[in-house]
Design a protein around this motif. Sequence first.
Motif, PDB file in Angstrom:
ATOM      1  N   ALA A   1       0.846  -1.198   0.000  1.00  0.00           N
ATOM      2  CA  ALA A   1       0.000   0.000   0.000  1.00  0.00           C
ATOM      3  C   ALA A   1       0.879   1.245   0.000  1.00  0.00           C
ATOM      4  O   ALA A   1       1.963   1.262   0.582  1.00  0.00           O
ATOM      5  N   GLY A   2       0.389   2.288  -0.668  1.00  0.00           N
ATOM      6  CA  GLY A   2       1.060   3.584  -0.635  1.00  0.00           C
ATOM      7  C   GLY A   2       2.234   3.746  -1.566  1.00  0.00           C
ATOM      8  O   GLY A   2       2.888   4.769  -1.565  1.00  0.00           O
ATOM      9  N   ALA A   3       2.525   2.749  -2.367  1.00  0.00           N
ATOM     10  CA  ALA A   3       3.639   2.849  -3.308  1.00  0.00           C
ATOM     11  C   ALA A   3       3.197   2.254  -4.643  1.00  0.00           C
ATOM     12  O   ALA A   3       2.249   1.492  -4.702  1.00  0.00           O
ATOM     13  N   SER A   4       3.897   2.632  -5.690  1.00  0.00           N
ATOM     14  CA  SER A   4       3.601   2.017  -6.980  1.00  0.00           C
ATOM     15  C   SER A   4       3.961   0.544  -6.928  1.00  0.00           C
ATOM     16  O   SER A   4       4.978   0.156  -6.351  1.00  0.00           O
ATOM     17  N   ALA A   5       3.118  -0.265  -7.521  1.00  0.00           N
ATOM     18  CA  ALA A   5       3.346  -1.712  -7.516  1.00  0.00           C
ATOM     19  C   ALA A   5       4.467  -2.075  -8.471  1.00  0.00           C
ATOM     20  O   ALA A   5       4.655  -1.423  -9.500  1.00  0.00           O
ATOM     21  N   PRO A   6       5.189  -3.136  -8.176  1.00  0.00           N
ATOM     22  CA  PRO A   6       6.167  -3.629  -9.141  1.00  0.00           C
ATOM     23  C   PRO A   6       5.454  -4.123 -10.397  1.00  0.00           C
ATOM     24  O   PRO A   6       4.324  -4.598 -10.322  1.00  0.00           O
ATOM     25  N   ILE A   7       6.118  -4.007 -11.524  1.00  0.00           N
ATOM     26  CA  ILE A   7       5.560  -4.468 -12.792  1.00  0.00           C
ATOM     27  C   ILE A   7       6.059  -5.885 -13.058  1.00  0.00           C
ATOM     28  O   ILE A   7       7.255  -6.154 -12.989  1.00  0.00           O
ATOM     29  N   LEU A   8       5.117  -6.778 -13.336  1.00  0.00           N
ATOM     30  CA  LEU A   8       5.452  -8.162 -13.651  1.00  0.00           C
ATOM     31  C   LEU A   8       5.728  -8.295 -15.150  1.00  0.00           C
ATOM     32  O   LEU A   8       5.228  -7.512 -15.952  1.00  0.00           O
ATOM     33  N   HIS A   9       6.492  -9.273 -15.520  1.00  0.00           N
ATOM     34  CA  HIS A   9       6.830  -9.584 -16.922  1.00  0.00           C
ATOM     35  C   HIS A   9       7.475  -8.398 -17.640  1.00  0.00           C
ATOM     36  O   HIS A   9       7.025  -7.998 -18.727  1.00  0.00           O
ATOM     37  N   PRO A  10       8.519  -7.816 -17.050  1.00  0.00           N
ATOM     38  CA  PRO A  10       9.157  -6.664 -17.696  1.00  0.00           C
ATOM     39  C   PRO A  10       9.640  -7.001 -19.104  1.00  0.00           C
ATOM     40  O   PRO A  10      10.166  -8.096 -19.346  1.00  0.00           O
ATOM     41  N   GLY A  11       9.405  -6.073 -20.017  1.00  0.00           N
ATOM     42  CA  GLY A  11       9.881  -6.229 -21.386  1.00  0.00           C
ATOM     43  C   GLY A  11       9.049  -7.122 -22.287  1.00  0.00           C
ATOM     44  O   GLY A  11       9.352  -7.253 -23.466  1.00  0.00           O
ATOM     45  N   SER A  12       7.974  -7.740 -21.759  1.00  0.00           N
ATOM     46  CA  SER A  12       7.165  -8.660 -22.573  1.00  0.00           C
ATOM     47  C   SER A  12       5.730  -8.144 -22.700  1.00  0.00           C
ATOM     48  O   SER A  12       4.906  -8.371 -21.811  1.00  0.00           O
TER      49      SER A  12
END
Length: 163
Positions: A69-80
């Motif tokens: 909560a309170g932060a940007s979420a990590p992005i899954l599957h970077p670059g795809s």
Amino acid sequence: MSLVARLSFITICALAVTSAVAQAQSLEVKRYNPSEWTKGRFSEVVTVNGPGKTIYLAGIGAEDENGPAGASAPILHPGSPYEQCRYAYDKIKRLLATHGASLVDAVKQVVYVTDVRFQADVAKCRREAYGDGPIPANTFLVISALAIPGMLLEIDVTAVVGK
């Protein structure tokens, strides 16, 4: 115009206004944030109940639903773009199901990508997601960036279900 005709016209107008006000007052708008990190930032799902139920999904991408909560979420599957798209449609399907809908009920979607070269991957992913079902009105936009670095695409969906 005779007095009777004017009174009839005024009565019809008053009834129409009264009906419109009653309908507007019977609408129920609810907002949901199943992902902790989105709370206070934007609504992930908005439903409007009246004669039917309209479900508005915010732009759904490859943000990790379990991000803090309170932060940007990590992005899954970077670059795809293909895998990000598959993950986004998986989330979309689950969010719609939570509100009694499925992709068959989708009436409008907007797909945002950061590179036009992703169009083929996204088209393949969309065909797989919708299967033999109808594909809603669709807008495909190429933009310079999305809200979180690493996001390659985002999909927003509007669905309608009967009561």
